[in-house]
Design an enzyme around this catalytic site. Structure first.
Site, short mmCIF file in Angstrom:
data_model
loop_
_atom_site.label_atom_id
_atom_site.label_comp_id
_atom_site.label_asym_id
_atom_site.label_seq_id
_atom_site.Cartn_x
_atom_site.Cartn_y
_atom_site.Cartn_z
N ARG A 1 -19.67 20.93 -13.26
CA ARG A 1 -19.55 20.80 -11.80
C ARG A 1 -19.66 22.19 -11.14
O ARG A 1 -20.36 22.36 -10.14
CB ARG A 1 -18.20 20.13 -11.49
CG ARG A 1 -17.90 19.93 -10.01
CD ARG A 1 -16.62 19.09 -9.92
NE ARG A 1 -15.95 19.18 -8.63
CZ ARG A 1 -16.23 18.41 -7.59
NH1 ARG A 1 -17.20 17.52 -7.68
NH2 ARG A 1 -15.56 18.53 -6.46
N TYR B 1 -17.89 29.58 -4.53
CA TYR B 1 -19.16 29.68 -5.26
C TYR B 1 -20.03 30.83 -4.76
O TYR B 1 -20.90 31.30 -5.49
CB TYR B 1 -19.92 28.35 -5.20
CG TYR B 1 -19.15 27.26 -5.90
CD1 TYR B 1 -18.99 27.30 -7.28
CD2 TYR B 1 -18.54 26.23 -5.20
CE1 TYR B 1 -18.24 26.33 -7.94
CE2 TYR B 1 -17.80 25.26 -5.86
CZ TYR B 1 -17.65 25.32 -7.22
OH TYR B 1 -16.91 24.37 -7.87
N ARG C 1 -16.94 14.72 -10.57
CA ARG C 1 -15.71 14.90 -11.34
C ARG C 1 -15.71 13.86 -12.46
O ARG C 1 -16.28 12.78 -12.33
CB ARG C 1 -14.47 14.71 -10.47
CG ARG C 1 -14.35 15.67 -9.30
CD ARG C 1 -13.11 15.34 -8.47
NE ARG C 1 -12.94 16.25 -7.35
CZ ARG C 1 -13.33 16.00 -6.10
NH1 ARG C 1 -13.93 14.84 -5.82
NH2 ARG C 1 -13.13 16.88 -5.13
N HIS D 1 -15.77 19.91 -16.19
CA HIS D 1 -15.62 20.53 -14.86
C HIS D 1 -16.47 21.80 -14.75
O HIS D 1 -16.86 22.18 -13.65
CB HIS D 1 -14.15 20.83 -14.59
CG HIS D 1 -13.79 20.73 -13.14
ND1 HIS D 1 -13.78 19.53 -12.45
CD2 HIS D 1 -13.46 21.68 -12.23
CE1 HIS D 1 -13.44 19.74 -11.20
NE2 HIS D 1 -13.26 21.04 -11.03
N LYS E 1 -11.24 11.74 -4.61
CA LYS E 1 -9.79 11.90 -4.50
C LYS E 1 -9.28 11.20 -3.25
O LYS E 1 -9.90 11.26 -2.19
CB LYS E 1 -9.43 13.39 -4.44
CG LYS E 1 -9.61 14.12 -5.77
CD LYS E 1 -9.14 15.55 -5.65
CE LYS E 1 -9.21 16.27 -6.99
NZ LYS E 1 -8.76 17.67 -6.90
N HIS F 1 -15.49 18.15 -1.36
CA HIS F 1 -14.40 19.06 -1.02
C HIS F 1 -13.90 18.75 0.39
O HIS F 1 -14.71 18.60 1.32
CB HIS F 1 -14.87 20.52 -1.06
CG HIS F 1 -15.07 21.05 -2.43
ND1 HIS F 1 -15.86 22.15 -2.71
CD2 HIS F 1 -14.59 20.64 -3.64
CE1 HIS F 1 -15.85 22.39 -4.01
NE2 HIS F 1 -15.10 21.48 -4.59
#
Length: 312
Positions: free
Chosen positions: A261, A293, A164, A258, A188, A284
């Site tokens: 990514r 994906y 990110r 992004h 995150k 994730h």
């Protein structure tokens, strides 16, 4: 009630380690709701909530205005103003998060948002770019300049590891192990993960870090990526550089950091990497997020099949 807004924002910043971008969005969304409640309660408008302001003005906005009916009316007003569904969903999500915080800290005894749902959003698949487009983008920075070398290194790292943009800017010297070609990422919510980088990305990193011009400008001894003043690059400045290289490369479409990514995740999947490994590399928290994906990969396969088939 405004003091509770500030307490909630401080909690997001200090405990949940929310990014400045996330905090800005929460301020925008809570301010919007505050303005509605003041109007709904026939109160005089007060100063906007600003987490970065030294002055925090308390107002007489009572919690008694924070009801299910008020939240419903607020959502209805946003719809009547033709706000985008995604904006409405985000604003309701901010109010729900605030309400849950108030319940947890016994500021509220009931959740006014419990039975309220935002508009349904259509599922949007991320749009990766092709291997050829990646190569075109990589070749755009001017390597005769120190800043061009830095930017090539940035692009290589984006594609090498699917980071990110916030994870890239927070990289420090001690996060990189060149002996093993591993980097430590703070993702995150302060979650750390260790991921590999390609040999090529490691070579570009070494070349950039050892450049004499970098040593000459460096004021921040910790940060990996520096601006021309020697301080840490920001997410906004990387965004601007990315858009500059898109223009120079001649690539069209809505391509962002992004997107890279999404692109490497799709390329990993197409080359046989399993979803659990992709989940770990991307950081994730849920495998469900990574599963998107598989749909992207199938969409690309169908598109290629149609374009290549003689009866397509």
């Amino acid at each position: 009630m405004v003091s509770a807004f500030y307490a909630f924002l401080d909690y997001l910043k200090n405990i949940k380690a929310a990014s400045p971008h996330t905090l800005r969005n929460y301020c925008i969304d809570l301010n919007s709701f505050k303005v509605f409640l003041e109007k709904h309660g026939k109160l005089s408008p007060s100063m906007p909530i600003c987490l970065f302001s030294k002055e925090r003005q308390e107002t007489n906005l009572p919690f008694s205005l924070f009801t299910k009916d008020a939240v419903r009316l607020y959502i209805l007003e946003l719809m009547q103003e033709n706000k985008a569904k995604r904006t409405i969903k985000r604003r309701l999500s901010a109010i729900k998060s605030f309400s849950h915080y108030c319940l947890k800290h016994r500021i509220l005894l009931e959740d006014p948002t419990e039975t309220i749902h935002g508009p349904r959003l259509p599922k949007e698949l991320p749009s990766p770019i092709t291997y050829e487009q990646v190569e075109i983008l990589m070749a755009t920075p001017d390597l005769s300049k120190y800043t061009g070398l830095r930017d090539r290194c940035l692009l290589e790292l984006f594609y090498s590891s699917g980071l990110r943009i916030s994870e890239i800017v927070s990289l420090n010297h001690w996060d990189i192990d060149f002996n093993s070609n591993l980097i430590r990422i703070r993702g995150k919510g302060k979650k750390e993960r260790i991921i590999p980088i390609t040999t090529l990305a490691a070579q570009w990193l070494k070349q950039y870090l050892n450049h004499p011009e970098r040593a000459g400008v460096a004021k921040d001894s910790q940060a990996i990526f520096l601006n021309c003043f020697g301080t840490r690059l920001t997410t906004r400045s990387i965004d601007r550089k990315f858009q500059k290289y898109l223009r120079l490369s001649g690539l069209s479409g809505n391509i962002t950091p992004h997107t890279i990514r999404h692109t490497i995740a799709t390329h990993w999947l197409e080359n046989g990497m399993d979803l659990k490994t992709i989940q770990a590399l991307l950081g994730h928290s849920s495998l469900e997020t990574t599963t998107i994906y598989t749909h992207v990969s199938m969409k690309l396969k169908k598109q290629t099949h149609n374009e290549s088939h003689p009866h397509g």
